[in-house]
Design a protein around this motif. Structure first.
Motif, PDB file in Angstrom:
ATOM      1  N   ILE A   1       0.895  -1.327  -0.150  1.00 20.96           N
ATOM      2  CA  ILE A   1      -0.030  -0.256  -0.013  1.00 20.96           C
ATOM      3  C   ILE A   1       0.977   1.088   0.287  1.00 20.96           C
ATOM      4  CG2 ILE A   1      -1.754   1.328   1.133  1.00 20.96           C
ATOM      5  CD1 ILE A   1      -2.967  -1.345   0.388  1.00 20.96           C
ATOM      6  N   ASP A   2       1.652   1.460   0.900  1.00 17.33           N
ATOM      7  CA  ASP A   2       2.854   2.608   1.163  1.00 17.33           C
ATOM      8  C   ASP A   2       3.643   2.738  -0.248  1.00 17.33           C
ATOM      9  OD1 ASP A   2       2.086   2.708   3.589  1.00 17.33           O
ATOM     10  OD2 ASP A   2       4.044   2.304   4.259  1.00 17.33           O
ATOM     11  N   ALA A   3       3.772   1.402  -1.195  1.00 17.20           N
ATOM     12  CA  ALA A   3       4.365   1.825  -2.453  1.00 17.20           C
ATOM     13  C   ALA A   3       3.496   2.461  -3.432  1.00 17.20           C
ATOM     14  CB  ALA A   3       4.812   0.783  -2.936  1.00 17.20           C
ATOM     15  N   PHE A   4       2.254   1.969  -3.669  1.00 17.27           N
ATOM     16  CA  PHE A   4       0.831   2.551  -3.988  1.00 17.27           C
ATOM     17  C   PHE A   4       0.586   3.866  -4.196  1.00 17.27           C
ATOM     18  CE2 PHE A   4      -3.495   3.370  -4.252  1.00 17.27           C
ATOM     19  CZ  PHE A   4      -3.323   3.617  -6.443  1.00 17.27           C
ATOM     20  N   LEU A   5       0.597   4.709  -2.441  1.00 17.72           N
ATOM     21  CA  LEU A   5       0.705   5.537  -2.488  1.00 17.72           C
ATOM     22  C   LEU A   5       1.604   6.373  -2.895  1.00 17.72           C
ATOM     23  CD1 LEU A   5      -1.224   5.331   0.971  1.00 17.72           C
ATOM     24  CD2 LEU A   5      -2.234   6.115  -1.240  1.00 17.72           C
ATOM     25  N   GLU A   6       3.097   6.149  -2.481  1.00 15.19           N
ATOM     26  CA  GLU A   6       4.148   6.781  -3.134  1.00 15.19           C
ATOM     27  C   GLU A   6       3.589   7.687  -3.995  1.00 15.19           C
ATOM     28  OE1 GLU A   6       7.643   6.013  -1.852  1.00 15.19           O
ATOM     29  OE2 GLU A   6       8.460   7.106  -3.532  1.00 15.19           O
ATOM     30  N   GLU A   7       3.824   6.320  -5.256  1.00 13.98           N
ATOM     31  CA  GLU A   7       3.791   6.658  -6.638  1.00 13.98           C
ATOM     32  C   GLU A   7       2.414   7.634  -6.509  1.00 13.98           C
ATOM     33  OE1 GLU A   7       4.002   3.846 -10.791  1.00 13.98           O
ATOM     34  OE2 GLU A   7       5.243   3.296  -8.895  1.00 13.98           O
ATOM     35  N   PHE A   8       0.863   7.204  -6.322  1.00 14.01           N
ATOM     36  CA  PHE A   8      -0.143   7.502  -5.859  1.00 14.01           C
ATOM     37  C   PHE A   8      -0.271   8.955  -6.154  1.00 14.01           C
ATOM     38  CE2 PHE A   8      -4.671   9.044  -5.056  1.00 14.01           C
ATOM     39  CZ  PHE A   8      -5.213   8.653  -6.411  1.00 14.01           C
ATOM     40  N   GLU A   9       0.545   9.231  -5.495  1.00 10.61           N
ATOM     41  CA  GLU A   9       0.831  11.106  -4.860  1.00 10.61           C
ATOM     42  C   GLU A   9       1.640  11.224  -5.420  1.00 10.61           C
ATOM     43  OE1 GLU A   9       0.550  11.912  -0.405  1.00 10.61           O
ATOM     44  OE2 GLU A   9       0.028   9.704   0.482  1.00 10.61           O
ATOM     45  N   THR A  10       2.779  11.036  -6.462  1.00 11.20           N
ATOM     46  CA  THR A  10       2.916  12.240  -7.613  1.00 11.20           C
ATOM     47  C   THR A  10       2.505  12.386  -8.185  1.00 11.20           C
ATOM     48  OG1 THR A  10       5.035  10.636  -6.504  1.00 11.20           O
ATOM     49  CG2 THR A  10       4.714  11.569  -8.316  1.00 11.20           C
ATOM     50  N   GLU A  11       1.744  11.056  -9.031  1.00  9.00           N
ATOM     51  CA  GLU A  11       0.865  11.339 -10.363  1.00  9.00           C
ATOM     52  C   GLU A  11      -0.144  12.173  -9.764  1.00  9.00           C
ATOM     53  OE1 GLU A  11       1.551  10.410 -13.454  1.00  9.00           O
ATOM     54  OE2 GLU A  11       3.366   9.222 -12.333  1.00  9.00           O
ATOM     55  N   THR A  12      -0.561  12.010  -8.933  1.00  6.69           N
ATOM     56  CA  THR A  12      -2.444  12.701  -8.987  1.00  6.69           C
ATOM     57  C   THR A  12      -1.723  14.110  -8.325  1.00  6.69           C
ATOM     58  OG1 THR A  12      -2.748  12.107  -6.283  1.00  6.69           O
ATOM     59  CG2 THR A  12      -4.013  11.130  -7.986  1.00  6.69           C
ATOM     60  N   ALA A  13      -1.378  14.207  -8.354  1.00  2.88           N
ATOM     61  CA  ALA A  13      -0.533  15.710  -8.147  1.00  2.88           C
ATOM     62  C   ALA A  13      -0.927  16.577  -9.640  1.00  2.88           C
ATOM     63  CB  ALA A  13       1.273  16.266  -7.714  1.00  2.88           C
ATOM     64  N   ILE A  14       0.121  15.832 -10.736  1.00  2.73           N
ATOM     65  CA  ILE A  14       0.249  15.649 -11.752  1.00  2.73           C
ATOM     66  C   ILE A  14      -0.817  16.068 -12.611  1.00  2.73           C
ATOM     67  CG2 ILE A  14       1.240  15.659 -13.516  1.00  2.73           C
ATOM     68  CD1 ILE A  14       3.747  13.740 -12.390  1.00  2.73           C
ATOM     69  N   THR A  15      -1.784  15.231 -12.306  1.00  4.66           N
ATOM     70  CA  THR A  15      -3.351  15.460 -12.872  1.00  4.66           C
ATOM     71  C   THR A  15      -4.045  16.372 -12.411  1.00  4.66           C
ATOM     72  OG1 THR A  15      -3.810  13.170 -13.031  1.00  4.66           O
ATOM     73  CG2 THR A  15      -5.322  14.190 -13.230  1.00  4.66           C
ATOM     74  N   ALA A  16      -3.904  16.897 -11.411  1.00  4.03           N
ATOM     75  CA  ALA A  16      -4.652  18.095 -10.480  1.00  4.03           C
ATOM     76  C   ALA A  16      -3.655  19.433 -11.348  1.00  4.03           C
ATOM     77  CB  ALA A  16      -3.877  17.954  -8.950  1.00  4.03           C
ATOM     78  N   ARG A  17      -2.320  19.346 -11.361  1.00  6.64           N
ATOM     79  CA  ARG A  17      -2.244  20.329 -12.705  1.00  6.64           C
ATOM     80  C   ARG A  17      -2.402  20.368 -13.541  1.00  6.64           C
ATOM     81  NH1 ARG A  17       3.018  19.349 -10.589  1.00  6.64           N
ATOM     82  NH2 ARG A  17       4.006  18.694 -12.462  1.00  6.64           N
ATOM     83  N   VAL A  18      -2.632  19.389 -14.281  1.00  7.04           N
ATOM     84  CA  VAL A  18      -3.024  19.301 -15.517  1.00  7.04           C
ATOM     85  C   VAL A  18      -4.624  20.304 -15.514  1.00  7.04           C
ATOM     86  CG1 VAL A  18      -3.957  17.949 -17.487  1.00  7.04           C
ATOM     87  CG2 VAL A  18      -1.763  18.154 -16.566  1.00  7.04           C
TER      88      VAL A  18
END
Ligand code: NI
Length: 165
Positions: free
Chosen positions: A5-22
């Motif tokens: 779960i931790d490995a997923f959340l690390e990637e998820f938080e990185t990617e969702t920050a990019i999507t939010a920026r878009v």
């Protein structure tokens, strides 16, 4: 697939920050932009990304907030706000209801057997795919494309550099 779960959340938080920026870069006027007539519009693709979090409940997660509505809002700010609400709701559910063991559990999704950890991986890839489509439509609509996975042409110009090919 993810086994932690931790490995997923690390990637998820990185990617969702990019999507939010878009999503934050969209304007109300740009939402109707399509690659050609009768194709999904920029607003519809953005809303499809938000709505995909509804499907995560099929994996057995239950949300403490309402699902995203069927119909896309006509406001870019509302889409971005709903994206943040849904990603936070999903993350809260995941953190409180799943463990690393849950990730190896098999769930039948639309007729196919998927391990939950593979479904999480797919959901990230799905979002990244549609985000890429959005940046093309943003160009067609004349919007500035923010940094996605590195500086964009607009960033180079803003930094006084010649755009690279
Ligand atoms: Ni899709």
């Amino acid at each position: 697939m993810f086994t932690s779960i931790d490995a997923f959340l690390e990637e998820f938080e990185t990617e969702t920050a990019i999507t939010a920026r878009v999503l934050d870069s969209l304007t109300d006027e740009s939402l109707g932009q399509a690659v050609a007539a009768d194709y999904r519009t920029l607003g519809q693709i953005a809303w499809h990304i938000v709505g995909s979090y509804n499907y995560m409940t099929y994996l057995g997660l239950s949300y403490d907030e309402p699902l995203a509505a069927e119909e896309a809002p006509s406001s870019a700010a509302a889409i971005a706000a709903e994206y943040r609400r849904m990603t936070q709701t999903f993350m809260r559910a995941l953190r409180s209801q799943w463990t690393d063991e849950t990730l190896s559990r098999v769930v039948n999704m639309f007729g196919e057997d998927w391990k939950n950890g593979a479904s999480l991986r797919f959901s990230l890839r799905h979002e990244i795919h549609h985000r890429g489509q959005m940046t093309v439509l943003m160009r067609q609509a004349g919007l500035r494309v923010p940094d996605v996975l590195g500086p964009t042409r607009d960033d180079w110009i803003a930094q006084g550099e010649k755009p690279r090919v």
